[in-house]
Structure formats: structure tokens, C-alpha cells
Design an enzyme around this catalytic site. Sequence first.
Site, PDB file in Angstrom:
ATOM      1  N   ASP A  67       0.821  -1.217   0.000  1.00 35.24           N
ATOM      2  CA  ASP A  67       0.000   0.000   0.000  1.00 35.24           C
ATOM      3  C   ASP A  67       0.851   1.261   0.000  1.00 35.24           C
ATOM      4  OD1 ASP A  67       0.947  -0.386   2.585  1.00 35.24           O
ATOM      5  OD2 ASP A  67      -1.000  -0.829   3.444  1.00 35.24           O
ATOM      6  N   ASN A 135      -7.869  -3.075  14.029  1.00 36.57           N
ATOM      7  CA  ASN A 135      -9.248  -3.348  13.607  1.00 36.57           C
ATOM      8  C   ASN A 135      -9.320  -4.493  12.593  1.00 36.57           C
ATOM      9  OD1 ASN A 135      -8.206  -2.217  11.297  1.00 36.57           O
ATOM     10  ND2 ASN A 135      -9.596  -0.467  11.218  1.00 36.57           N
ATOM     11  N   HIS A 137      -7.408  -4.816   9.851  1.00 35.56           N
ATOM     12  CA  HIS A 137      -7.072  -4.542   8.453  1.00 35.56           C
ATOM     13  C   HIS A 137      -5.766  -5.235   8.070  1.00 35.56           C
ATOM     14  CE1 HIS A 137      -4.965  -0.486   9.583  1.00 35.56           C
ATOM     15  NE2 HIS A 137      -4.003  -1.293   9.163  1.00 35.56           N
ATOM     16  N   GLU A 142      -9.760  -1.949   5.053  1.00 38.73           N
ATOM     17  CA  GLU A 142     -10.458  -1.641   6.300  1.00 38.73           C
ATOM     18  C   GLU A 142     -11.696  -2.524   6.459  1.00 38.73           C
ATOM     19  OE1 GLU A 142      -8.903   0.044   8.374  1.00 38.73           O
ATOM     20  OE2 GLU A 142      -8.445   2.113   7.797  1.00 38.73           O
TER      21      GLU A 142
HETATM   22  C1  GLP Z   1      -0.498   0.010   8.756  1.00 37.94           C
HETATM   23  C2  GLP Z   1      -0.223  -0.676   7.403  1.00 37.94           C
HETATM   24  C3  GLP Z   1      -0.414  -2.151   7.511  1.00 37.94           C
HETATM   25  C4  GLP Z   1       0.172  -2.605   8.847  1.00 37.94           C
HETATM   26  C5  GLP Z   1      -0.707  -2.121   9.962  1.00 37.94           C
HETATM   27  C6  GLP Z   1      -0.146  -2.381  11.351  1.00 37.94           C
HETATM   28  O1  GLP Z   1      -1.282   1.113   8.692  1.00 37.94           O
HETATM   29  N1  GLP Z   1      -0.957  -0.190   6.282  1.00 37.94           N
HETATM   30  O2  GLP Z   1       0.207  -2.796   6.421  1.00 37.94           O
HETATM   31  O3  GLP Z   1       0.231  -3.995   8.910  1.00 37.94           O
HETATM   32  O4  GLP Z   1      -1.087  -0.781   9.769  1.00 37.94           O
HETATM   33  O5  GLP Z   1       0.920  -1.539  11.628  1.00 37.94           O
HETATM   34  P1  GLP Z   1       1.917  -1.733  12.837  1.00 37.94           P
HETATM   35  O6  GLP Z   1       2.818  -2.846  12.456  1.00 37.94           O
HETATM   36  O7  GLP Z   1       2.643  -0.434  12.928  1.00 37.94           O
HETATM   37  O8  GLP Z   1       1.104  -2.035  14.028  1.00 37.94           O
END
Ligand code: GLP
Length: 240
Positions: A67, A135, A137, A142
Site C-alpha cells: 500500500d 481493527n 485490516h 479496512e
Molecule cells: C499500517 C499498514 C499495515 C500494517 C498495519 C499495522 O497502517 N498499512 O500494512 O500492517 O497498519 O501496523 P503496525 O505494524 O505499525 O502495528
Amino acid sequence: MKIIRVKDYQELSRVASQLMIDLLQKKPNATLGLATGSSPIGLYQNLIQSYQRQEISFAEVKTYNLDEYCGLPRSHPESYHNFMHRHLFHHVDIKEENVHVPSAEGNNLQAQCDAYNELLHQATIDLQLLGIGGNGHIGFNEPGTSFKTETFVVRLTDKTREDNKRFFNSLDEVPTHAITMGIHNIMQAKEILLIASGKGKQQAVYELVHGPVTETFPASILQQHSHVTVVVDEEAAALL
Ligand code: GLP
């Protein structure tokens, strides 16, 4: 799903990176699906060290990231393009033409989605790395996203923007939209490696493993993928 429980973030990074190192040693021209966020940073550091010890090379590796934020220039420190170069690509021998991060610059975001989706159709991802949002995702899919989606522009939820605020000076600076691989794209990977660390992920990890398969919790679809490994530390695994 294969669940590997480890003690802490350090062990999680070691175990998860070893799975990737094993793949790169077996298949030096592997195609990797890569993720951003805090979770993979330790894993990337271990990959860099393994590269420095000359155990692995990225010379023939191709990568596709999940992304990218809309509205940030690629040069912005928090763009995922910049994140990936800072945490991995600048430190290894990957060829820039083999690096793919969705481009979310310019006005025609739909064209950018279509172009990235076309690239994904032509690729076969050997191993897709995933974190998980609080959440549920994956990528930036989402809650409520159809399992059939392919690369699209997503409006980020307030929770996700709040969670990611820590990387910016204020909530106002957190982009409202992103381009993300869809769930359908993610499910095409031959193998998936999901990592989750810390108390904040307890409920999400429980839903991932034991919850119903539902679009209201996007990561639950992984229960239907044939080759998923989840590496979780003690805190994240507390409800399992
Ligand atoms: C982000 C990314 C995801 C990631 C998630 C968790 O916003 N878009 O790919 O897995 O949220 O992030 P973190 O590893 O910082 O908890």
C-alpha cells in the site's frame, strides 16, 4: 494456519526473518510481498544483517508493497516508498527496477490503481508479509471491504488514522486515503507470513485465529488460505 508463539518482538523478528532468509536461499529470484508499519522493522534489520554476512542477496529478488498513502510525495519521510528504502532497500543489493510500491501521486488515482493491479496480475508472489491493524485490516483493507476487491483507493478509518498518528506531527497530517492491494490480490500469494506483536494486537490476533470469517474483520479471510504462518509474541498471543 500455523501459529508460532515466541517470547517478544526480538524473537518474533528473528523467527520471521529466518523464514524469509530460508526462502531467499532456496529461491534467490523469489518475489516478495512486503509491508510497512512498526511490526516488520526488526525483520528488515535482520534481513540486512543476513545480506551483510553474504548469506542472502536481493540481486534477483522482486518486491511488491501492499500500500501507499495518497497525498504524500514519494520523498515525504512517511511515504511507504520512503519507508521501504530507509528500512530495507537502501541497505541491500536490490535493483530499483525490481521494487514496486503503488504510486499514489497525481490526480488520476484510479489509473494508478489499475496500473499496479496489472503488475500484480503479471506477478506471482512467493511470500507475502503482513502486519495486522488493531481493527483487523491487512494492507489498508479496512473493515467492510469486500473479499473480492483488487487494488483500490481506500478511505482510512478514524481508528487507523489515530493509530498511525504517531508517525506524524498531528492527526491533521495523517493522510485520509491510501492505495492498497485488495484482499483478492493478497490471497493470490503462494504463502503468507503475518506478524503481530504487543498487547494492542491481542484482540485482533484472537479474531484472526478464532473469529468468524467475515468482511467486518478483513484478516479473517486468511483462515481460508492454504499456507499461512502467523508469528506472534506472548503479549499479542495472550487471548489465544
Ligand atoms: C499500517 C499498514 C499495515 C500494517 C498495519 C499495522 O497502517 N498499512 O500494512 O500492517 O497498519 O501496523 P503496525 O505494524 O505499525 O502495528
